[in-house]
Enzyme design. Sequence first.
Site, PDB file in Angstrom:
ATOM      1  N   VAL A  11     -33.806  22.734 -49.274  1.00 58.02           N
ATOM      2  CA  VAL A  11     -33.125  21.625 -49.417  1.00 58.02           C
ATOM      3  C   VAL A  11     -31.293  21.066 -50.535  1.00 58.02           C
ATOM      4  N   THR A  12     -31.310  22.460 -50.536  1.00 56.19           N
ATOM      5  CA  THR A  12     -29.846  22.172 -51.069  1.00 56.19           C
ATOM      6  C   THR A  12     -28.557  21.738 -49.527  1.00 56.19           C
ATOM      7  N   ASP A  15     -29.062  17.283 -45.749  1.00 53.08           N
ATOM      8  CA  ASP A  15     -30.580  15.608 -45.518  1.00 53.08           C
ATOM      9  C   ASP A  15     -31.263  16.695 -46.217  1.00 53.08           C
ATOM     10  N   ASP A  65     -37.540  31.717 -48.213  1.00 58.27           N
ATOM     11  CA  ASP A  65     -36.694  31.689 -46.879  1.00 58.27           C
ATOM     12  C   ASP A  65     -37.645  32.045 -46.074  1.00 58.27           C
ATOM     13  N   MET A  90     -30.365  27.460 -39.555  1.00 57.10           N
ATOM     14  CA  MET A  90     -29.505  28.426 -39.518  1.00 57.10           C
ATOM     15  C   MET A  90     -28.645  26.800 -38.357  1.00 57.10           C
ATOM     16  N   SER A  91     -27.588  26.116 -39.230  1.00 59.31           N
ATOM     17  CA  SER A  91     -28.035  24.203 -38.430  1.00 59.31           C
ATOM     18  C   SER A  91     -26.796  24.569 -37.469  1.00 59.31           C
ATOM     19  N   THR A 134     -34.061  18.257 -32.573  1.00 57.48           N
ATOM     20  CA  THR A 134     -32.515  17.383 -32.889  1.00 57.48           C
ATOM     21  C   THR A 134     -32.280  17.135 -31.942  1.00 57.48           C
ATOM     22  N   GLU A 136     -29.334  18.091 -29.819  1.00 60.38           N
ATOM     23  CA  GLU A 136     -29.901  19.088 -29.293  1.00 60.38           C
ATOM     24  C   GLU A 136     -30.723  19.973 -28.152  1.00 60.38           C
ATOM     25  N   TYR A 158     -29.294  27.991 -30.557  1.00 55.59           N
ATOM     26  CA  TYR A 158     -29.708  27.239 -31.446  1.00 55.59           C
ATOM     27  C   TYR A 158     -30.798  26.249 -31.377  1.00 55.59           C
ATOM     28  N   LYS A 162     -34.868  25.797 -31.350  1.00 52.55           N
ATOM     29  CA  LYS A 162     -35.099  24.365 -31.857  1.00 52.55           C
ATOM     30  C   LYS A 162     -36.355  24.105 -30.418  1.00 52.55           C
ATOM     31  N   ARG A 193     -22.067  15.984 -45.893  1.00 50.89           N
ATOM     32  CA  ARG A 193     -22.100  16.771 -44.923  1.00 50.89           C
ATOM     33  C   ARG A 193     -21.369  18.161 -45.126  1.00 50.89           C
TER      34      ARG A 193
HETATM   35  P1  NDP Z   1     -27.880  21.705 -43.712  1.00 49.90           P
HETATM   36  O1  NDP Z   1     -26.849  22.768 -42.614  1.00 49.90           O
HETATM   37  O2  NDP Z   1     -27.188  21.591 -44.499  1.00 49.90           O
HETATM   38  O3  NDP Z   1     -29.090  22.599 -43.878  1.00 49.90           O
HETATM   39  C1  NDP Z   1     -30.082  23.958 -43.602  1.00 49.90           C
HETATM   40  C2  NDP Z   1     -30.886  23.918 -44.674  1.00 49.90           C
HETATM   41  O4  NDP Z   1     -31.779  25.304 -44.865  1.00 49.90           O
HETATM   42  C3  NDP Z   1     -29.833  24.743 -46.177  1.00 49.90           C
HETATM   43  O5  NDP Z   1     -30.984  24.179 -47.215  1.00 49.90           O
HETATM   44  C4  NDP Z   1     -29.569  25.709 -45.602  1.00 49.90           C
HETATM   45  O6  NDP Z   1     -30.034  27.028 -47.054  1.00 49.90           O
HETATM   46  C5  NDP Z   1     -30.691  26.724 -45.544  1.00 49.90           C
HETATM   47  N1  NDP Z   1     -31.465  26.979 -44.847  1.00 49.90           N
HETATM   48  C6  NDP Z   1     -30.734  28.058 -43.812  1.00 49.90           C
HETATM   49  N2  NDP Z   1     -30.932  29.256 -43.168  1.00 49.90           N
HETATM   50  C7  NDP Z   1     -32.123  29.080 -44.047  1.00 49.90           C
HETATM   51  C8  NDP Z   1     -33.498  30.688 -44.239  1.00 49.90           C
HETATM   52  N3  NDP Z   1     -33.182  31.193 -43.818  1.00 49.90           N
HETATM   53  N4  NDP Z   1     -34.361  30.120 -45.398  1.00 49.90           N
HETATM   54  C9  NDP Z   1     -34.530  28.812 -45.646  1.00 49.90           C
HETATM   55  N5  NDP Z   1     -33.710  28.033 -46.075  1.00 49.90           N
HETATM   56  C10 NDP Z   1     -32.940  28.820 -45.027  1.00 49.90           C
HETATM   57  O7  NDP Z   1     -28.462  21.238 -42.296  1.00 49.90           O
HETATM   58  P2  NDP Z   1     -29.048  18.820 -42.247  1.00 49.90           P
HETATM   59  O8  NDP Z   1     -29.437  18.940 -43.856  1.00 49.90           O
HETATM   60  O9  NDP Z   1     -28.218  18.741 -41.648  1.00 49.90           O
HETATM   61  O10 NDP Z   1     -30.391  19.335 -41.467  1.00 49.90           O
HETATM   62  C11 NDP Z   1     -31.324  19.785 -41.545  1.00 49.90           C
HETATM   63  C12 NDP Z   1     -32.191  20.457 -40.809  1.00 49.90           C
HETATM   64  O11 NDP Z   1     -32.353  19.124 -39.333  1.00 49.90           O
HETATM   65  C13 NDP Z   1     -31.713  21.300 -39.735  1.00 49.90           C
HETATM   66  O12 NDP Z   1     -32.905  22.114 -39.650  1.00 49.90           O
HETATM   67  C14 NDP Z   1     -30.885  20.566 -38.749  1.00 49.90           C
HETATM   68  O13 NDP Z   1     -31.013  21.850 -37.489  1.00 49.90           O
HETATM   69  C15 NDP Z   1     -31.848  19.668 -38.402  1.00 49.90           C
HETATM   70  N6  NDP Z   1     -30.981  18.609 -37.845  1.00 49.90           N
HETATM   71  C16 NDP Z   1     -29.529  18.236 -38.545  1.00 49.90           C
HETATM   72  C17 NDP Z   1     -28.887  17.451 -37.699  1.00 49.90           C
HETATM   73  C18 NDP Z   1     -27.631  16.707 -38.661  1.00 49.90           C
HETATM   74  O14 NDP Z   1     -27.229  15.961 -37.784  1.00 49.90           O
HETATM   75  N7  NDP Z   1     -27.644  16.586 -39.723  1.00 49.90           N
HETATM   76  C19 NDP Z   1     -29.650  16.389 -37.055  1.00 49.90           C
HETATM   77  C20 NDP Z   1     -30.528  16.754 -35.824  1.00 49.90           C
HETATM   78  C21 NDP Z   1     -31.515  17.734 -36.884  1.00 49.90           C
HETATM   79  P3  NDP Z   1     -28.301  27.154 -48.146  1.00 49.90           P
HETATM   80  O15 NDP Z   1     -27.465  25.925 -48.960  1.00 49.90           O
HETATM   81  O16 NDP Z   1     -28.481  28.169 -48.796  1.00 49.90           O
HETATM   82  O17 NDP Z   1     -27.714  27.806 -46.631  1.00 49.90           O
HETATM   83  P1  GDR Z   2     -23.418  19.888 -33.468  1.00 50.13           P
HETATM   84  O1  GDR Z   2     -21.921  19.576 -34.796  1.00 50.13           O
HETATM   85  O2  GDR Z   2     -22.693  20.589 -32.531  1.00 50.13           O
HETATM   86  O3  GDR Z   2     -22.975  18.477 -32.119  1.00 50.13           O
HETATM   87  O4  GDR Z   2     -24.935  19.504 -34.144  1.00 50.13           O
HETATM   88  P2  GDR Z   2     -20.764  19.003 -34.433  1.00 50.13           P
HETATM   89  O5  GDR Z   2     -20.042  18.453 -35.654  1.00 50.13           O
HETATM   90  O6  GDR Z   2     -20.382  20.763 -35.087  1.00 50.13           O
HETATM   91  O7  GDR Z   2     -20.110  19.318 -32.684  1.00 50.13           O
HETATM   92  C1  GDR Z   2     -19.811  17.819 -32.995  1.00 50.13           C
HETATM   93  C2  GDR Z   2     -18.910  17.814 -31.593  1.00 50.13           C
HETATM   94  O8  GDR Z   2     -17.780  17.770 -31.954  1.00 50.13           O
HETATM   95  C3  GDR Z   2     -16.886  19.245 -30.436  1.00 50.13           C
HETATM   96  N1  GDR Z   2     -15.785  19.553 -31.767  1.00 50.13           N
HETATM   97  C4  GDR Z   2     -16.568  20.677 -33.313  1.00 50.13           C
HETATM   98  N2  GDR Z   2     -16.891  21.143 -33.407  1.00 50.13           N
HETATM   99  C5  GDR Z   2     -16.427  21.763 -35.009  1.00 50.13           C
HETATM  100  N3  GDR Z   2     -17.615  21.954 -35.152  1.00 50.13           N
HETATM  101  N4  GDR Z   2     -15.828  21.664 -34.989  1.00 50.13           N
HETATM  102  C6  GDR Z   2     -14.617  21.622 -34.204  1.00 50.13           C
HETATM  103  O9  GDR Z   2     -13.240  21.905 -34.751  1.00 50.13           O
HETATM  104  C7  GDR Z   2     -15.043  20.966 -33.415  1.00 50.13           C
HETATM  105  N5  GDR Z   2     -13.866  20.007 -32.312  1.00 50.13           N
HETATM  106  C8  GDR Z   2     -15.205  20.004 -31.406  1.00 50.13           C
HETATM  107  C9  GDR Z   2     -18.439  20.094 -30.985  1.00 50.13           C
HETATM  108  O10 GDR Z   2     -17.963  21.346 -29.768  1.00 50.13           O
HETATM  109  C10 GDR Z   2     -18.806  19.207 -30.266  1.00 50.13           C
HETATM  110  O11 GDR Z   2     -19.410  18.561 -28.674  1.00 50.13           O
HETATM  111  C11 GDR Z   2     -24.798  19.066 -35.275  1.00 50.13           C
HETATM  112  C12 GDR Z   2     -26.045  19.999 -36.449  1.00 50.13           C
HETATM  113  O12 GDR Z   2     -25.938  19.022 -37.523  1.00 50.13           O
HETATM  114  C13 GDR Z   2     -27.219  20.844 -35.398  1.00 50.13           C
HETATM  115  O13 GDR Z   2     -27.395  21.408 -36.451  1.00 50.13           O
HETATM  116  C14 GDR Z   2     -28.127  19.200 -35.152  1.00 50.13           C
HETATM  117  O14 GDR Z   2     -28.937  19.497 -34.268  1.00 50.13           O
HETATM  118  C15 GDR Z   2     -27.073  18.524 -34.621  1.00 50.13           C
HETATM  119  O15 GDR Z   2     -25.611  18.183 -34.734  1.00 50.13           O
HETATM  120  C16 GDR Z   2     -27.877  16.906 -33.705  1.00 50.13           C
END
Ligand code: NDP
Ligand code: GDR
Length: 372
Positions: A11-12, A15, A65, A90-91, A134, A136, A158, A162, A193
């Site tokens: 929730v924190t 999304d 957790d 752990m995203s 995802t 991914e 990751y 997933k 983000r």
């Molecule tokens: P964030 O990294 O912003 O948020 C992840 C959340 O998960 C945070 O609230 C974090 O808590 C919590 N979390 C991490 N570890 C644990 C744990 N051990 N137990 C309980 N909660 C935990 O991710 P997004 O909001 O961007 O993404 C939401 C979900 O969607 C994720 O599962 C991600 O993998 C997936 N996803 C995201 C995409 C994207 O582009 N954003 C695309 C596709 C899938 P804390 O704040 O304490 O770290």
């Molecule tokens: P991604 O997102 O791996 O697609 O996962 P990220 O923004 O980390 O990387 C996207 C692409 O950018 C390239 N890249 C870099 N990435 C980061 N983080 N930092 C850099 O400095 C950098 N330079 C280039 C990466 O190599 C990669 O190709 C996100 C997360 O939200 C996942 O949890 C989710 O599942 C997928 O999107 C869909």
Amino acid sequence: MSHKVALITGVTGQDGAYLSEFLLKKGYEVHGIKRRTSLFNTDRIDHLYEDPHIDNQRFFLHYGDLTDSTNLFRIIQEVQPDEIYNLGAMSHVQVSFEMPEYTANVDGLGALRLLEAVRALGLEKKTKIYQASTSELYGKVQEVPQSETTPFYPRSPYAVAKLYAYWSTVNHREAYDMFACNGILFNHESPVRGETFVTRKITRATAKIALGLQDKMYLGNLDAKRDWGHAKDYVRMMWMILQADEPEDWVIATGETTTVRDFIKMAFKYIGVTLEFTGKGVEEKGKVVSSNNPEYPVKEGQVVVEVDPKYFRPTEVELLIGDASKAYNKLGWKPEYKLQGLVDDMMKSDIKLMQKDSYLKEGGYQTMNYFE
Ligand code: NDP
Ligand code: GDR
């Protein structure tokens, strides 16, 4: 009045915050699971926080957790949710190479723990489950655009974790007739983000460069292509997935793909700066060609982007572009944001954020040094 009850893990996170807001507006009672942290870590949901002493509270936080089964059981038993959104993870893809076992535990087994808790508590006919899957999962390119029928080929710990969660969701649906669904979401971003994902890293650094607070940024693979949407559009679809007639898996994407390099150009366009990229691989640099906004002290010829190989991944996902026609046709979902609109939204917000730092600095404000 009776209302639906939702439980959100993560929730924190980005999304979690957008989804909480969306569900509260729909009249839901929303429960979120939050990890215990040494600082608050509730910035994204502070505006939704409600004093537990008021009447008719609709937003609740529970410590928990995804690695702790007994905790998940207790919360689900107490909350009796109609819908669970499993967004906790752990995203960060690159970080998952550093901590693969933890990632597997949270992102893979965490999903199974939730599914099993619902089943063991006899809630499988009441509680619908959304699993945050995802793009991914597609990893190494097998076909483009990627749809619900494209084969998976994960390229990081990751994505492997997933994949386990994806199949656990499908298997529980088939084995126990549960309403459990995967949303296969492509990258989605927003002003909130996480700062270490590439889009936010770029918009924050561009805002700092615009205000003269930083000279340049260092990035990894500029050739990677992503299908970037706005988180606001995507959380709406999470909810729609659980309101569908049948439990199914859905791709959510914009259908357009862009390189990291072009995303950087779009961020600089917002501040009136045109960039050109020269050189190859680690030698590549992004330089200012022209700047037409006198408000920002960016100079022609200034190098604003350099490559640092420390951001390269051991295995990379080079190209993602989603085919969300099933969601368009069956659920009528369409994204409202275009990529430049998303970039503008993020830039506007980061400039405001950095301006605050700049004003404080100019005004002579100094942060407390607690350790003096
Ligand atoms: P964030 O990294 O912003 O948020 C992840 C959340 O998960 C945070 O609230 C974090 O808590 C919590 N979390 C991490 N570890 C644990 C744990 N051990 N137990 C309980 N909660 C935990 O991710 P997004 O909001 O961007 O993404 C939401 C979900 O969607 C994720 O599962 C991600 O993998 C997936 N996803 C995201 C995409 C994207 O582009 N954003 C695309 C596709 C899938 P804390 O704040 O304490 O770290
Ligand atoms: P991604 O997102 O791996 O697609 O996962 P990220 O923004 O980390 O990387 C996207 C692409 O950018 C390239 N890249 C870099 N990435 C980061 N983080 N930092 C850099 O400095 C950098 N330079 C280039 C990466 O190599 C990669 O190709 C996100 C997360 O939200 C996942 O949890 C989710 O599942 C997928 O999107 C869909």
